[in-house]
Enzyme design. Structure first.
Site, short mmCIF file in Angstrom:
data_model
loop_
_atom_site.label_atom_id
_atom_site.label_comp_id
_atom_site.label_asym_id
_atom_site.label_seq_id
_atom_site.Cartn_x
_atom_site.Cartn_y
_atom_site.Cartn_z
N ASN A 37 0.87 -1.18 0.00
CA ASN A 37 0.00 0.00 0.00
C ASN A 37 0.90 1.23 0.00
OD1 ASN A 37 -1.79 2.06 0.50
ND2 ASN A 37 -2.31 1.40 2.58
N LYS A 81 0.09 4.24 -0.29
CA LYS A 81 -0.58 5.42 0.26
C LYS A 81 -0.36 6.63 -0.67
CE LYS A 81 0.02 3.43 4.77
NZ LYS A 81 -0.07 3.59 6.20
N HIS A 132 -9.51 0.84 4.90
CA HIS A 132 -8.25 1.08 5.62
C HIS A 132 -8.53 2.02 6.79
CE1 HIS A 132 -4.17 2.37 6.49
NE2 HIS A 132 -3.76 1.30 5.83
N GLU A 171 -7.05 4.48 7.77
CA GLU A 171 -6.90 5.89 7.41
C GLU A 171 -8.13 6.42 6.67
OE1 GLU A 171 -3.11 5.50 5.45
OE2 GLU A 171 -2.22 4.94 7.36
N GLU A 216 -5.34 -5.30 10.50
CA GLU A 216 -4.38 -4.22 10.70
C GLU A 216 -4.67 -3.52 12.03
OE1 GLU A 216 -2.45 -3.02 6.77
OE2 GLU A 216 -4.12 -1.68 7.12
N GLY A 223 2.28 2.13 10.73
CA GLY A 223 3.18 3.27 10.57
C GLY A 223 3.84 3.71 11.87
N SER A 276 3.47 -2.27 10.30
CA SER A 276 4.93 -2.20 10.49
C SER A 276 5.63 -3.52 10.15
CB SER A 276 5.26 -1.75 11.90
OG SER A 276 4.76 -0.44 12.14
C1 PEP Z 1 -0.80 0.03 6.04
O1 PEP Z 1 -0.96 1.22 5.91
O2 PEP Z 1 -1.62 -0.74 5.54
C2 PEP Z 1 0.34 -0.43 6.82
C3 PEP Z 1 0.32 -1.65 7.27
O3 PEP Z 1 1.35 0.48 7.02
P1 PEP Z 1 2.80 0.17 7.69
O4 PEP Z 1 3.32 -1.11 7.10
O5 PEP Z 1 3.63 1.35 7.34
O6 PEP Z 1 2.57 0.04 9.16
#
Ligand code: PEP
Length: 266
Positions: A9, A11, A95, A97, A177, A183, A223
């Protein structure tokens, strides 16, 4: 046996030159391997050029979002049919976000403020356009601390998947998630990830029956990096990863894919 699936992703990152160079690095790093499914999810404005960049590779493409209605007065949105035309196989939906759980908020506490109902309508549009939704669910830190992880996952799944038909359900991808791991550099332990994934699978069994639920891939996201991927991907109910930050560096993204291949003994 579920084929593991790692998706990146991106973003709202990269300029077009950076996107081209990232995808070239990923394609080269994979060297044509198709032991697991791999997808990149660029910003929607880059979908057409990225589709050209992955031609004749084993990399598929997903969008980060789409709208539920087929057309109309929805300024700034793109429909599932438009996304399909770019060559996408997947669409990330729900997501955190885009739900109302983290990030800068408006005066009502919302970001994009997507509800489970909105996500369910988008899931319908994605399936109707012969693509596969990657439906994200996950609890905040406050919810985990209050022992609400399972109830949050249960209600997000019930709401977001309300529109899924039995005959298409096995194609679905769910991404667990935990919001506190996205993040932040904080990763769920493999025990936390496996427990959440087993709960999600249990909910899918209740909704669709064991045969279908056992075919649905559940990705872990939060992460994920090459050095923690093997342990997470070794969990029996973890079927791959949805990767944010580490998907922006070819070596890290390909590293996670290779760790997944090792973890699953492929
Ligand atoms: C994501 O945004 O789906 C995600 C898992 O981000 P990150 O790997 O940066 O934590």
């Amino acid at each position: 046996m579920r084929k593991p699936f790692v998706a990146g992703n991106w973003k709202m990152n990269l300029d077009l030159a950076g996107a081209r160079s990232l995808v070239a690095g990923i394609v080269e790093g994979l060297g044509g391997s198709s032991k697991i499914d791999v997808a990149i999810c660029p910003p929607s404005i880059y979908l057409f050029p990225m589709a050209k960049a992955i031609v004749e590779s084993t990399v598929a493409m997903g969008a980060q979002n789409c709208w539920s209605a087929p057309s109309g007065a929805f300024t700034g949105e793109v429909s599932a049919a438009m996304v399909k035309e770019t060559g996408c196989r997947y669409v990330i939906l729900g997501h955190s976000e885009r739900r109302n759980t983290i990030g800068p908020r408006d005066s009502n506490g919302n970001i994009a403020g997507e509800s489970n109902d909105m996500i369910a309508a988008k899931v319908r549009a994605v399936f109707d356009n012969e693509m596969i939704p990657i439906v994200c669910v996950g609890e905040t830190l406050a919810q985990r601390d209050a022992n609400e992880t399972e109830s949050v996952l249960t209600s997000q799944l019930a709401g977001s998947l309300a529109s899924v038909k039995a005959e298409e359900a096995s194609k679905l991808v769910v991404a667990y998630e935990p919001v506190w791991a996205i993040g932040t550099g904080r990763t769920a332990t493999s025990a936390q990830a496996q427990a959440a994934h087993a709960h999600i699978r249990g909910q899918l069994v209740e909704r669709f029956g064991a045969d279908v639920a056992n075919a649905i891939r559940i990705q872990y996201g939060g992460s994920v990096k090459p050095d923690n991927a093997r342990e997470l991907m070794s969990c029996p109910d973890v079927d791959g990863a949805l990767v944010g930050g580490a998907s922006l560096k070819p070596a890290d993204f390909v590293g996670i894919i290779n760790e997944t291949i090792q973890a699953k003994d492929l």
